[in-house]
Design a protein around this motif. Sequence first.
Motif, mmCIF file in Angstrom:
data_model
loop_
_atom_site.group_PDB
_atom_site.id
_atom_site.type_symbol
_atom_site.label_atom_id
_atom_site.label_comp_id
_atom_site.label_asym_id
_atom_site.label_seq_id
_atom_site.Cartn_x
_atom_site.Cartn_y
_atom_site.Cartn_z
ATOM 1 N N SER A 89 0.842 -1.192 0.000
ATOM 2 C CA SER A 89 0.000 0.000 0.000
ATOM 3 C C SER A 89 0.881 1.246 0.000
ATOM 4 O O SER A 89 2.077 1.183 0.281
ATOM 5 N N GLU A 90 0.261 2.375 -0.301
ATOM 6 C CA GLU A 90 0.987 3.636 -0.356
ATOM 7 C C GLU A 90 1.575 3.973 1.008
ATOM 8 O O GLU A 90 0.853 4.041 1.997
ATOM 9 N N PRO A 91 2.896 4.204 1.074
ATOM 10 C CA PRO A 91 3.497 4.627 2.345
ATOM 11 C C PRO A 91 3.273 6.118 2.573
ATOM 12 O O PRO A 91 2.772 6.828 1.690
ATOM 13 N N ASP A 92 3.656 6.581 3.719
ATOM 14 C CA ASP A 92 3.627 8.014 4.013
ATOM 15 C C ASP A 92 4.467 8.726 2.941
ATOM 16 O O ASP A 92 5.610 8.343 2.700
ATOM 17 N N PRO A 93 3.932 9.741 2.288
ATOM 18 C CA PRO A 93 4.676 10.428 1.218
ATOM 19 C C PRO A 93 6.034 10.963 1.667
ATOM 20 O O PRO A 93 6.968 11.020 0.872
ATOM 21 N N ARG A 94 6.167 11.330 2.915
ATOM 22 C CA ARG A 94 7.460 11.842 3.405
ATOM 23 C C ARG A 94 8.553 10.793 3.256
ATOM 24 O O ARG A 94 9.695 11.122 2.935
ATOM 25 N N PHE A 95 8.212 9.523 3.479
ATOM 26 C CA PHE A 95 9.209 8.459 3.370
ATOM 27 C C PHE A 95 9.579 8.202 1.917
ATOM 28 O O PHE A 95 10.754 7.996 1.593
ATOM 29 N N SER A 96 8.586 8.231 1.035
ATOM 30 C CA SER A 96 8.882 8.056 -0.395
ATOM 31 C C SER A 96 9.731 9.211 -0.915
ATOM 32 O O SER A 96 10.644 9.009 -1.730
ATOM 33 N N LEU A 97 9.440 10.425 -0.464
ATOM 34 C CA LEU A 97 10.227 11.574 -0.904
ATOM 35 C C LEU A 97 11.653 11.514 -0.351
ATOM 36 O O LEU A 97 12.610 11.886 -1.044
ATOM 37 N N ALA A 98 11.815 11.043 0.869
ATOM 38 C CA ALA A 98 13.163 10.862 1.428
ATOM 39 C C ALA A 98 13.920 9.813 0.629
ATOM 40 O O ALA A 98 15.125 9.961 0.368
ATOM 41 N N ASN A 99 13.239 8.753 0.234
ATOM 42 C CA ASN A 99 13.858 7.716 -0.587
ATOM 43 C C ASN A 99 14.291 8.297 -1.932
ATOM 44 O O ASN A 99 15.364 7.981 -2.439
ATOM 45 N N GLU A 100 13.474 9.167 -2.499
ATOM 46 C CA GLU A 100 13.829 9.809 -3.763
ATOM 47 C C GLU A 100 15.055 10.708 -3.604
ATOM 48 O O GLU A 100 15.933 10.739 -4.464
ATOM 49 N N ARG A 101 15.153 11.417 -2.495
ATOM 50 C CA ARG A 101 16.330 12.259 -2.240
ATOM 51 C C ARG A 101 17.590 11.405 -2.122
ATOM 52 O O ARG A 101 18.666 11.797 -2.597
ATOM 53 N N THR A 102 17.466 10.243 -1.497
ATOM 54 C CA THR A 102 18.614 9.340 -1.404
ATOM 55 C C THR A 102 19.014 8.856 -2.790
ATOM 56 O O THR A 102 20.204 8.783 -3.121
ATOM 57 N N PHE A 103 18.026 8.513 -3.616
ATOM 58 C CA PHE A 103 18.282 8.119 -5.005
ATOM 59 C C PHE A 103 19.067 9.219 -5.728
ATOM 60 O O PHE A 103 20.072 8.951 -6.395
ATOM 61 N N LEU A 104 18.618 10.462 -5.583
ATOM 62 C CA LEU A 104 19.288 11.574 -6.250
ATOM 63 C C LEU A 104 20.702 11.797 -5.713
ATOM 64 O O LEU A 104 21.609 12.178 -6.466
ATOM 65 N N ALA A 105 20.920 11.537 -4.433
ATOM 66 C CA ALA A 105 22.269 11.646 -3.866
ATOM 67 C C ALA A 105 23.199 10.604 -4.491
ATOM 68 O O ALA A 105 24.365 10.898 -4.798
ATOM 69 N N TRP A 106 22.691 9.383 -4.696
ATOM 70 C CA TRP A 106 23.491 8.348 -5.355
ATOM 71 C C TRP A 106 23.789 8.751 -6.799
ATOM 72 O O TRP A 106 24.885 8.508 -7.309
ATOM 73 N N VAL A 107 22.818 9.370 -7.473
ATOM 74 C CA VAL A 107 23.038 9.819 -8.851
ATOM 75 C C VAL A 107 24.124 10.895 -8.880
ATOM 76 O O VAL A 107 25.014 10.877 -9.744
ATOM 77 N N ARG A 108 24.083 11.838 -7.940
ATOM 78 C CA ARG A 108 25.129 12.870 -7.877
ATOM 79 C C ARG A 108 26.495 12.237 -7.610
ATOM 80 O O ARG A 108 27.504 12.646 -8.200
ATOM 81 N N THR A 109 26.535 11.259 -6.729
ATOM 82 C CA THR A 109 27.792 10.558 -6.448
ATOM 83 C C THR A 109 28.303 9.871 -7.704
ATOM 84 O O THR A 109 29.497 9.923 -8.020
ATOM 85 N N SER A 110 27.399 9.241 -8.433
ATOM 86 C CA SER A 110 27.764 8.577 -9.680
ATOM 87 C C SER A 110 28.370 9.566 -10.672
ATOM 88 O O SER A 110 29.413 9.304 -11.281
ATOM 89 N N LEU A 111 27.716 10.708 -10.830
ATOM 90 C CA LEU A 111 28.224 11.721 -11.760
ATOM 91 C C LEU A 111 29.595 12.242 -11.334
ATOM 92 O O LEU A 111 30.470 12.466 -12.176
ATOM 93 N N ALA A 112 29.796 12.430 -10.042
ATOM 94 C CA ALA A 112 31.094 12.913 -9.557
ATOM 95 C C ALA A 112 32.196 11.892 -9.815
ATOM 96 O O ALA A 112 33.309 12.254 -10.230
ATOM 97 N N LEU A 113 31.902 10.617 -9.592
ATOM 98 C CA LEU A 113 32.906 9.571 -9.837
ATOM 99 C C LEU A 113 33.219 9.462 -11.328
ATOM 100 O O LEU A 113 34.386 9.320 -11.711
ATOM 101 N N LEU A 114 32.195 9.528 -12.169
ATOM 102 C CA LEU A 114 32.421 9.498 -13.616
ATOM 103 C C LEU A 114 33.241 10.711 -14.058
ATOM 104 O O LEU A 114 34.169 10.580 -14.871
ATOM 105 N N ALA A 115 32.909 11.881 -13.530
ATOM 106 C CA ALA A 115 33.647 13.098 -13.887
ATOM 107 C C ALA A 115 35.111 12.992 -13.454
ATOM 108 O O ALA A 115 36.015 13.425 -14.189
ATOM 109 N N ALA A 116 35.364 12.414 -12.296
ATOM 110 C CA ALA A 116 36.745 12.242 -11.826
ATOM 111 C C ALA A 116 37.517 11.336 -12.779
ATOM 112 O O ALA A 116 38.664 11.637 -13.152
#
Length: 118
Positions: free
Chosen positions: A14-41
């Motif tokens: 079932s649908e979780p509390d939106p705050r938790f899904s949004l926090a999960n999305e922020r973590t996803f975006l942090a991993w994407v930024r990390t990926s871009l930084a490693l590729l750029a290096a």
Amino acid sequence: MSNRFPRSVYARGSEPDPRFSLANERTFLAWVRTSLALLAAGVALEALQVPISPGFRLASAIVFVLLGVLAAIQAWIGWARTEQALRENRPLPAPSTGVAIVGGVIVGVVLLTLGFFW
């Protein structure tokens, strides 16, 4: 809600509390930024004239590019696993590649250091 992508995630529980899904999305975006930084290096090591032994520089660049790809994979898989756990009211999973990425960064830095002094 059945037309949301990916169905393997949204068809569960079932649908979780939106705050938790949004926090999960922020973590996803942090991993994407990390990926871009490693590729750029990795790309920068080969594109710029860095005063490091060419063999060590190339090896380090390859390590950083591979780590960037691994971080992008972790972003997607980690997001999906966490979202499924939230939807099914299960404990959250631990990051599956965190140790490998930290170890790889250490290897990349050691290669750079050796190449600088070699």
